[in-house]
Design an enzyme around this catalytic site. Sequence first.
Site, PDB file in Angstrom:
ATOM      1  N   TYR A 163      23.513  80.978  26.076  1.00 24.48           N
ATOM      2  CA  TYR A 163      23.182  79.612  26.669  1.00 24.48           C
ATOM      3  C   TYR A 163      21.596  79.633  26.743  1.00 24.48           C
ATOM      4  O   TYR A 163      21.156  80.275  27.604  1.00 24.48           O
ATOM      5  CB  TYR A 163      24.086  79.292  27.800  1.00 24.48           C
ATOM      6  N   SER A 187      35.139  72.537  28.577  1.00 26.87           N
ATOM      7  CA  SER A 187      34.952  71.242  28.313  1.00 26.87           C
ATOM      8  C   SER A 187      36.363  70.553  28.733  1.00 26.87           C
ATOM      9  O   SER A 187      37.014  69.773  27.958  1.00 26.87           O
ATOM     10  CB  SER A 187      34.852  71.017  26.731  1.00 26.87           C
ATOM     11  N   PRO A 188      36.858  70.571  29.815  1.00 29.37           N
ATOM     12  CA  PRO A 188      38.001  69.871  30.302  1.00 29.37           C
ATOM     13  C   PRO A 188      37.810  68.172  30.318  1.00 29.37           C
ATOM     14  O   PRO A 188      38.662  67.542  30.439  1.00 29.37           O
ATOM     15  CB  PRO A 188      38.165  70.303  31.641  1.00 29.37           C
ATOM     16  N   LEU A 189      36.566  67.940  30.275  1.00 29.45           N
ATOM     17  CA  LEU A 189      36.234  66.416  30.201  1.00 29.45           C
ATOM     18  C   LEU A 189      35.791  66.214  29.037  1.00 29.45           C
ATOM     19  O   LEU A 189      34.986  64.971  28.812  1.00 29.45           O
ATOM     20  CB  LEU A 189      34.975  66.163  31.304  1.00 29.45           C
ATOM     21  N   GLY A 190      36.261  66.717  27.792  1.00 32.55           N
ATOM     22  CA  GLY A 190      35.927  66.342  26.389  1.00 32.55           C
ATOM     23  C   GLY A 190      34.515  66.234  26.160  1.00 32.55           C
ATOM     24  O   GLY A 190      34.159  65.313  25.449  1.00 32.55           O
ATOM     25  N   GLY A 244      32.245  65.566  28.069  1.00 32.80           N
ATOM     26  CA  GLY A 244      31.801  64.135  28.602  1.00 32.80           C
ATOM     27  C   GLY A 244      32.373  63.132  28.053  1.00 32.80           C
ATOM     28  O   GLY A 244      32.243  61.912  28.809  1.00 32.80           O
ATOM     29  N   PHE A 245      33.007  63.148  27.084  1.00 32.41           N
ATOM     30  CA  PHE A 245      33.340  61.802  26.574  1.00 32.41           C
ATOM     31  C   PHE A 245      34.743  61.056  27.422  1.00 32.41           C
ATOM     32  O   PHE A 245      34.823  59.962  27.473  1.00 32.41           O
ATOM     33  CB  PHE A 245      34.191  62.211  25.192  1.00 32.41           C
TER      34      PHE A 245
END
Length: 338
Positions: free
Chosen positions: A58, A209-212, A214-215
């Site tokens: 990263y 990425s549990p929030l897609g 950010g989507f």
Amino acid sequence: MATASSTTKLAEDLTVSAIGFGAGALAVYGDVDDAEALATLNRCLDLGVTFIDTANIYGGGDNERLIAKLLADRRDEVTLATKFGMAGNYPADRAAGRWAVRGDAAYVRQCIDESLARLQTDVVDLYYMHRRDLTVPIEETVGAMAELVRAGKVRHLGLSEVTADELRAAVAVHPIAAVQSEWSIWSRDVERQVVPAAAELGVGFVPYSPLGRGFLTGTIRSAADLSSPSDFRHTMPRFADGALEANLAVVDVVRSVAEEQGATPAQVALAWLRYRAEALGVASVPIPGTRRASRVEENLGSLSVTLTPAQLTALDAAGATVAGNRADDMTAVSAGRE
């Protein structure tokens, strides 16, 4: 009911905050100010989010160097996870097609020493294989990782984006504490084989990425809403023209449930994941990432959201309508090799 101080036992001798923090968000979605990023990390610890996840690639190592500043004063408060296996600078090299994965024993040993130096710490609490090197038997990679445990450089081992068969092969070599893969309302492929295998083997699950990406928070309605030209989401199929607009229907359902709950879309998305993990019998700790300290507190609020059966059904149905793959190279994630 869960609270901000809740913890989850991922594995024997590995109990972490019920929600973690994906520090990659401070590196892969465009430029971020180091002072702001460090303030967000400190706010995590202040609020009880002590499970911090990073990776050697990263920002080309800069994310680990940033976290070293947090660890300098607060190492004892942090359950630290980092990864190896993807070579280069993420996301710049990945977006440019310079994609390299290594899992040979020599590289495993090289990477941990480099990460420990950047992090300025003696030991990593959870060390993941970031991606599978298909040219190297997973038994070799995990065997080399096991040597790091015996050497005292690593406390627990993890694997990212492995199939159920790969997980079983790894567990036969050394105990695996956690599998990390993308899992959310709009990314449910892991529920077919990987999550059930983890539950069967007593391996914890760490959804990234549990929030897609950010989507699912409802803050992205078009490509213009992505944070910068260097934002990695520009390369992802679900954010491409046409797919992004089609996927707004998923967000609208999440937003509707949030309104019914008096909660935010992010809180609903995280609560849904908690319910799914419970239903599938796996210990799970999501690692949402954010650049802003205020979002950390918002995410913790998901632990007190109680979804109704009707709301869960509506969210499940919405997730089944997603347009576009979750990765541009599906062989790099478990679903592409199942």
